[in-house]
Design a protein around this motif. Structure first.
Motif, PDB file in Angstrom:
ATOM      1  N   ALA A 104       0.837  -1.201   0.000  1.00 32.64           N
ATOM      2  CA  ALA A 104       0.000   0.000   0.000  1.00 32.64           C
ATOM      3  C   ALA A 104       0.876   1.256   0.000  1.00 32.64           C
ATOM      4  CB  ALA A 104      -0.907  -0.008   1.226  1.00 32.64           C
ATOM      5  N   HIS A 107       2.417   1.722  -3.401  1.00 36.79           N
ATOM      6  CA  HIS A 107       1.427   2.215  -4.360  1.00 36.79           C
ATOM      7  C   HIS A 107       1.145   3.692  -4.118  1.00 36.79           C
ATOM      8  CE1 HIS A 107      -2.009   1.804  -7.126  1.00 36.79           C
ATOM      9  NE2 HIS A 107      -2.605   2.650  -6.336  1.00 36.79           N
ATOM     10  N   GLU A 112       4.420   7.076 -10.444  1.00 38.25           N
ATOM     11  CA  GLU A 112       3.923   6.597 -11.728  1.00 38.25           C
ATOM     12  C   GLU A 112       2.501   6.117 -11.555  1.00 38.25           C
ATOM     13  OE1 GLU A 112       8.222   5.044 -13.350  1.00 38.25           O
ATOM     14  OE2 GLU A 112       6.519   3.708 -13.361  1.00 38.25           O
ATOM     15  N   LYS A 113       1.571   7.057 -11.645  1.00 38.58           N
ATOM     16  CA  LYS A 113       0.166   6.701 -11.472  1.00 38.58           C
ATOM     17  C   LYS A 113      -0.345   6.012 -12.716  1.00 38.58           C
ATOM     18  CE  LYS A 113      -1.486  10.354  -8.494  1.00 38.58           C
ATOM     19  NZ  LYS A 113      -2.428  11.422  -8.387  1.00 38.58           N
ATOM     20  N   SER A 115      -3.392   5.950 -14.884  1.00 36.36           N
ATOM     21  CA  SER A 115      -4.607   6.743 -15.008  1.00 36.36           C
ATOM     22  C   SER A 115      -5.801   5.894 -15.353  1.00 36.36           C
ATOM     23  CB  SER A 115      -4.416   7.803 -16.091  1.00 36.36           C
ATOM     24  OG  SER A 115      -4.255   7.170 -17.346  1.00 36.36           O
ATOM     25  N   SER A 116      -5.542   4.655 -15.810  1.00 39.29           N
ATOM     26  CA  SER A 116      -6.680   3.853 -16.197  1.00 39.29           C
ATOM     27  C   SER A 116      -7.526   3.446 -15.002  1.00 39.29           C
ATOM     28  CB  SER A 116      -6.217   2.604 -16.947  1.00 39.29           C
ATOM     29  OG  SER A 116      -5.490   1.782 -16.074  1.00 39.29           O
ATOM     30  N   THR A 118      -8.118   5.573 -12.235  1.00 43.72           N
ATOM     31  CA  THR A 118      -8.566   6.707 -11.435  1.00 43.72           C
ATOM     32  C   THR A 118      -9.787   7.340 -12.065  1.00 43.72           C
ATOM     33  OG1 THR A 118      -7.078   8.140 -12.636  1.00 43.72           O
ATOM     34  CG2 THR A 118      -6.268   7.256 -10.583  1.00 43.72           C
ATOM     35  N   THR A 119     -10.607   7.932 -11.243  1.00 43.52           N
ATOM     36  CA  THR A 119     -11.762   8.663 -11.758  1.00 43.52           C
ATOM     37  C   THR A 119     -11.678  10.065 -11.201  1.00 43.52           C
ATOM     38  OG1 THR A 119     -13.040   7.883  -9.891  1.00 43.52           O
ATOM     39  CG2 THR A 119     -13.240   6.636 -11.938  1.00 43.52           C
ATOM     40  N   ILE A 120     -12.278  10.995 -11.961  1.00 43.92           N
ATOM     41  CA  ILE A 120     -12.185  12.401 -11.560  1.00 43.92           C
ATOM     42  C   ILE A 120     -13.269  12.691 -10.538  1.00 43.92           C
ATOM     43  CG2 ILE A 120     -12.413  14.764 -12.412  1.00 43.92           C
ATOM     44  CD1 ILE A 120     -11.099  13.694 -15.008  1.00 43.92           C
ATOM     45  N   ASN A 121     -12.885  13.448  -9.542  1.00 45.85           N
ATOM     46  CA  ASN A 121     -13.795  13.791  -8.449  1.00 45.85           C
ATOM     47  C   ASN A 121     -14.538  15.080  -8.802  1.00 45.85           C
ATOM     48  OD1 ASN A 121     -15.073  14.172  -6.045  1.00 45.85           O
ATOM     49  ND2 ASN A 121     -13.261  14.854  -4.955  1.00 45.85           N
ATOM     50  N   TYR A 122     -15.814  14.951  -9.152  1.00 46.35           N
ATOM     51  CA  TYR A 122     -16.600  16.137  -9.521  1.00 46.35           C
ATOM     52  C   TYR A 122     -17.300  16.753  -8.317  1.00 46.35           C
ATOM     53  CZ  TYR A 122     -15.970  14.484 -14.321  1.00 46.35           C
ATOM     54  OH  TYR A 122     -15.425  14.069 -15.512  1.00 46.35           O
ATOM     55  N   TYR A 125     -16.517  20.377  -7.559  1.00 44.92           N
ATOM     56  CA  TYR A 125     -16.772  21.413  -8.560  1.00 44.92           C
ATOM     57  C   TYR A 125     -17.855  22.379  -8.089  1.00 44.92           C
ATOM     58  CZ  TYR A 125     -14.100  19.241 -12.370  1.00 44.92           C
ATOM     59  OH  TYR A 125     -13.108  18.747 -13.166  1.00 44.92           O
ATOM     60  N   ILE A 163      -7.060   6.601 -30.739  1.00 50.17           N
ATOM     61  CA  ILE A 163      -7.185   6.374 -29.315  1.00 50.17           C
ATOM     62  C   ILE A 163      -6.202   5.313 -28.824  1.00 50.17           C
ATOM     63  CG2 ILE A 163      -8.781   5.368 -27.615  1.00 50.17           C
ATOM     64  CD1 ILE A 163     -10.946   7.022 -29.059  1.00 50.17           C
TER      65      ILE A 163
ATOM     66  N   MET B  19      -5.990   4.809  -1.032  1.00 51.63           N
ATOM     67  CA  MET B  19      -5.715   4.282  -2.358  1.00 51.63           C
ATOM     68  C   MET B  19      -6.904   4.494  -3.280  1.00 51.63           C
ATOM     69  SD  MET B  19      -3.896   0.770  -1.212  1.00 51.63           S
ATOM     70  CE  MET B  19      -3.967   0.016  -2.795  1.00 51.63           C
ATOM     71  N   THR B  22     -10.230   9.535  -5.418  1.00 54.73           N
ATOM     72  CA  THR B  22     -10.334   9.914  -6.827  1.00 54.73           C
ATOM     73  C   THR B  22      -9.430  11.101  -7.131  1.00 54.73           C
ATOM     74  OG1 THR B  22     -12.251  11.204  -6.201  1.00 54.73           O
ATOM     75  CG2 THR B  22     -12.649   9.026  -7.098  1.00 54.73           C
ATOM     76  N   ASP B  23      -9.307  11.397  -8.448  1.00 50.18           N
ATOM     77  CA  ASP B  23      -8.309  12.306  -8.958  1.00 50.18           C
ATOM     78  C   ASP B  23      -8.902  13.663  -9.271  1.00 50.18           C
ATOM     79  OD1 ASP B  23      -5.581  11.028 -10.895  1.00 50.18           O
ATOM     80  OD2 ASP B  23      -5.749  12.791  -9.603  1.00 50.18           O
ATOM     81  N   ASN B 133      -8.121   6.590 -20.707  1.00 49.28           N
ATOM     82  CA  ASN B 133      -8.466   5.504 -19.792  1.00 49.28           C
ATOM     83  C   ASN B 133      -8.752   4.290 -20.656  1.00 49.28           C
ATOM     84  OD1 ASN B 133      -9.446   3.741 -17.923  1.00 49.28           O
ATOM     85  ND2 ASN B 133     -11.035   5.077 -17.125  1.00 49.28           N
TER      86      ASN B 133
END
Lengths: 165, 170
Positions: A104, A107, A112-113, A115-116, A118-122, A125, A163, B19, B22-23, B133
């Motif tokens: 852990a 990681h 070197e993240k 990106s596949s 991770t999700t964006i935190n909305y 916003y 892509i 972990m 989110t990003d 992604n």
């Protein structure tokens, strides 16, 4: 009666030279109710030895002594297989926890993240506009800019953004 | 011993939420970077502006467009594009342009594993970076610098080839 042999045995007895059989003879001699006067004085010694020989410890002696001392009697238990392997389970658990923490940490601190995953935190916003019309104008303008940018970068209408590149 | 094991176990569990965190999108990262440098450079937060149109507002725009009977070519393209867009953020600055530009490019280069340059070919003033992604583009960043200002346009969403095809027709 000649008690010379008995006197000789007694002499050897005082010198601790008698054998167990000779001592037995002396014991048996003093079992008689009447012995010569010169030998009567030693009767109490052999009577004492005979009486003390019969004394032994009771069956509950250990218990009484331990009770006096204040210790409890521990009886041996037969452990089953689980309890016998318990130290191994403990060691395995510690190794697993340390390994998990290490993975852990590696990681988390890795730059070197991937990106596949991770999700964006909305949730954080905050919309600048409340009027959808104003927002639409900004979106349209921004989309046009990006479109021009892609065309400047050489992307033609028939091409894809490739892509899989 | 049981307490030590329990504490170790709790520590292990507490790492996992971190972990799963989110990003941020690129503009979010840029704003964090600027905030971190703020105490060093003593910048004025009025130097720059940041427009945010989040998923909720994008939904409202789509609803508005579907209720609006007026159509033109541009609106038709946008109507097809918007379902692929989740958010738009525009960062703009007209002062300390070089500072913000260098921050942005450094950030892009620092996150090279996430943001890939798309065919910039030596164009420092205007470039497009993509974040993918698996097989989808989830973020497009357009960085544009002129003598008057610097502008970062940042879209996020689910941008497939259909999205790009419609975008190029605009």
């Amino acid at each position: 009666m000649d008690y010379k042999y008995i006197e000789q045995l007694l002499e050897r007895y005082w010198e601790c030279k008698t054998t167990p059989e000779e001592e037995k003879l002396l014991q048996d001699f003093y079992l008689q109710p009447h012995v010569p006067n010169n030998l009567e004085k030693y009767r109490c010694l052999f009577d004492y030895e005979r009486e003390e020989k019969d004394i032994c410890l009771d069956s509950d002696f250990d218990e009484r002594i331990l009770h006096e001392v204040g210790e409890t009697i521990v009886e041996a238990k037969h452990n089953n297989l689980f309890f016998r392997l318990y130290p191994i389970y403990r060691a395995v658990a510690i190794v697993a926890i340390v390994f998990t923490l290490g993975m852990a940490a590696q990681h988390s601190f890795s730059t070197e993240k991937d990106s596949s995953e991770t999700t964006i935190n909305y949730a954080s916003y905050k919309d600048t506009y409340t009027d959808p019309q104003v927002a639409y104008e900004q979106v349209a303008s921004a989309l046009k800019e990006v479109s021009e940018g892609l065309r400047d970068a050489g992307l033609q209408t028939e091409d894809t953004i490739n892509i899989k590149k | 011993m049981a307490r030590v094991l329990f504490c170790l176990f709790l520590s292990a569990i507490s790492v996992f939420p971190c972990m799963a965190e989110t990003d941020e999108d690129f503009v979010g990262l840029l704003l964090s970077e600027i905030k971190a440098n703020d105490c060093v450079e003593k910048l004025d937060s009025s130097d720059f502006s940041c427009i945010t149109i989040g998923p909720a507002m994008v939904e409202k725009v789509m609803d508005m467009m579907s209720n609006n009977k007026e159509t033109d070519k541009i609106k038709e393209h946008i109507r097809k594009i918007l379902p692929h867009v989740k958010s738009l953020r525009i960062f703009q600055a007209q002062q300390n342009i070089d500072f913000y530009h260098s921050n942005a490019t450094l950030l892009l280069n620092k996150n090279k594993k996430i943001y890939k340059p798309y065919n910039t070919a030596g164009k420092d003033s205007s470039c497009i970076w993509l974040r993918k992604n698996k097989d989808k583009v989830i973020e497009i960043v357009k960085l544009n610098k002129t003598d008057e200002d610097i502008k970062v346009v940042n879209f996020t969403g689910d941008m497939t080839d259909d999205f790009v095809a419609e975008l190029l027709k605009m």
